[in-house]
Write an enzyme that holds these catalytic residues in place. Structure first.
Site, mmCIF file in Angstrom:
data_model
loop_
_atom_site.group_PDB
_atom_site.id
_atom_site.type_symbol
_atom_site.label_atom_id
_atom_site.label_comp_id
_atom_site.label_asym_id
_atom_site.label_seq_id
_atom_site.Cartn_x
_atom_site.Cartn_y
_atom_site.Cartn_z
ATOM 1 C CB SER A 22 -0.867 -0.054 1.273
ATOM 2 O OG SER A 22 -1.492 1.398 1.360
ATOM 3 N N GLY B 141 -10.680 5.319 9.590
ATOM 4 C CA GLY B 141 -11.154 5.782 10.842
ATOM 5 C C GLY B 141 -12.048 7.051 10.680
ATOM 6 C CG ASP C 249 -20.084 0.305 5.610
ATOM 7 O OD1 ASP C 249 -21.296 1.178 5.580
ATOM 8 O OD2 ASP C 249 -19.561 0.247 6.645
HETATM 9 C C1 GLA Z 1 -20.709 0.854 10.012
HETATM 10 C C2 GLA Z 1 -20.979 -0.744 9.435
HETATM 11 C C3 GLA Z 1 -22.220 -0.614 8.733
HETATM 12 C C4 GLA Z 1 -23.674 -0.042 9.559
HETATM 13 C C5 GLA Z 1 -23.063 1.184 9.968
HETATM 14 C C6 GLA Z 1 -24.049 1.794 10.870
HETATM 15 O O1 GLA Z 1 -20.524 1.604 8.988
HETATM 16 O O2 GLA Z 1 -19.898 -1.021 8.786
HETATM 17 O O3 GLA Z 1 -22.343 -2.119 8.405
HETATM 18 O O4 GLA Z 1 -23.956 -0.819 10.525
HETATM 19 O O5 GLA Z 1 -21.869 1.283 10.961
HETATM 20 O O6 GLA Z 1 -25.326 2.290 10.075
#
Ligand code: GLA
Length: 384
Positions: A67, A122, A172
């Site tokens: 990376s 983060g 996500d």
């Molecule tokens: C993080 C998790 C998601 C979701 C959000 C809260 O981003 O990776 O899966 O639960 O928190 O909405």
């Protein structure tokens, strides 16, 4: 940072050009927080910030990872030695994806990988999902796996849940894999059915600011898992598969049945009202009234702060300051305990809002936040 640069660096590292270059974005969640592991609704959109991977196949059972953003040389891993929760460094994310693909029966025999990312880590903007999805997409193409995007997202989630050991939901990875330019993704996390909702704020004279508080968070820590376990307990007490099955119209009755389980009452109330907020936002956007989503976003923040209890002073300060300065709505976004907030504002007021937030942070003695405009961008794709 462009695809060509990443390809050139790959060639320097590994002695030959890559077989391809792929990208996967980070995301912002507009509304629908902590609903995904309750089979509920979410509405993220992809950021222009992305992780780029230059990748070539290998056939000797070796995975080499490098990376541009992390100190250290090329990491070399043996595929037959990959084991869940054996690695607590960044390489667990790409290695976890290779592990999940192999475990699902796909004959991955190795890869050389060089990565470079503009997704802040983060910051609640899904840098891990971007990393997982870009690897999964590259290997899907190079090994001709023909995996559909939703399937690829599921495998990435499995990598994160089982290999890395973070009990996150599916939002996500699906956002990174499936979002489209100029749209927000209305996703039903129960069956992963989705609808692309046009979300062109600029055309409406609006802007959405992302305020990265610079307070770092991690979901492998206990608090995220505790909330998730509490929601599952709530569903069990109410006799449903998931909190998604508690209808908004039946909320009061459900809460009454939970009696004096005060913490569970708060968690259930958040999830059920939040699912309803996602549906309200979809309706408002589809009926051409984007300004009206502001108060719904703000309600979502109050619910995450008071019921779900995952905000922090920096996130609350962003929201309070933005609203006091006249923003249309504001909320924390992502998993919580730090990370980023979003602020919906008239385009002409961007500088005023930014200044107010920066001044409030300086006055409170907090680290200066990083503020940028979020433009709904493309999901994962091949670049070269
Ligand atoms: C993080 C998790 C998601 C979701 C959000 C809260 O981003 O990776 O899966 O639960 O928190 O909405």
């Amino acid at each position: 940072m462009g695809a060509e640069q990443v390809a050139e660096r790959f060639a320097e590292l590994y002695g030959a050009p890559p077989q391809g270059v792929w990208a996967a974005p980070g995301r912002v969640n507009l509304i629908g927080e902590h609903t995904d592991y309750n089979d509920g609704f979410v509405m993220p959109f992809a950021l222009p910030h992305k992780t780029i991977a230059a990748v070539s196949r290998r056939d000797d059972g070796i995975l080499r990872l490098h990376s541009a953003d992390i100190e250290g040389g090329v990491a070399e891993l043996r595929l037959d030695a990959l084991a869940p929760q054996s690695d607590d460094s960044w390489t667990a994310y790409p290695a976890g994806v290779v592990w999940a693909l192999r475990e699902a029966g796909h004959g991955i025999t190795g890869a050389d990988v060089h990565l470079a990312s503009t997704v802040p880590t983060g910051a609640g903007l899904s840098s891990s999902a971007a990393l997982e999805v870009v690897i999964a997409l590259a290997l899907t193409d190079l090994y001709d796996l023909g995996l559909q995007r939703w399937k690829l997202a599921r495998l990435c989630q499995r990598a994160e849940n089982v290999y890395v050991g973070a009990p996150t939901g599916i939002m996500d990875q699906t956002a990174s894999a499936c979002c489209e330019d100029g749209h927000a993704l209305f996703l039903d996390t129960r069956d992963l059915s989705q609808r692309q909702i046009p979300f062109d704020l600029a055309a409406e004279g609006l802007r959405l600011l992302v305020v990265d508080t610079q307070v770092k968070h991690a979901h492998s820590g206990g608090e995220y898992g505790k909330r998730r376990a509490g929601c599952e307990k709530g569903a069990a007490l109410l006799g449903v598969d998931a909190l998604r099955d508690v209808p908004y119209a039946g909320l009061d009755e459900a809460l009454a049945r939970l009696g004096d389980e005060e913490e569970i009452v708060r968690l259930v109330r958040h999830v059920v009202t939040e699912n309803h907020r996602v549906e309200r936002v979809v309706d408002l956007l589809e009926s051409g009234d984007p300004r009206a989503i502001g108060p719904v976003l703000t309600e979502g923040h109050a619910s995450l702060r008071d019921d779900f209890r995952i905000s922090c002073p920096e996130l609350d300060l962003v929201v309070d300051t933005a609203l006091a300065a006249g923003a249309l709505g504001a909320r924390m976004t992502g998993g919580g305990f730090g990370g980023s907030a979003i602020v919906l504002t008239e385009a002409a007021e961007v500088d005023t809002r930014t200044k107010a937030i920066e001044e409030a942070f300086a006055k409170a003695g907090f680290t200066a936040p990083r503020i940028f405009e979020a433009v709904p961008s493309a999901g994962a794709r091949r670049l070269l």
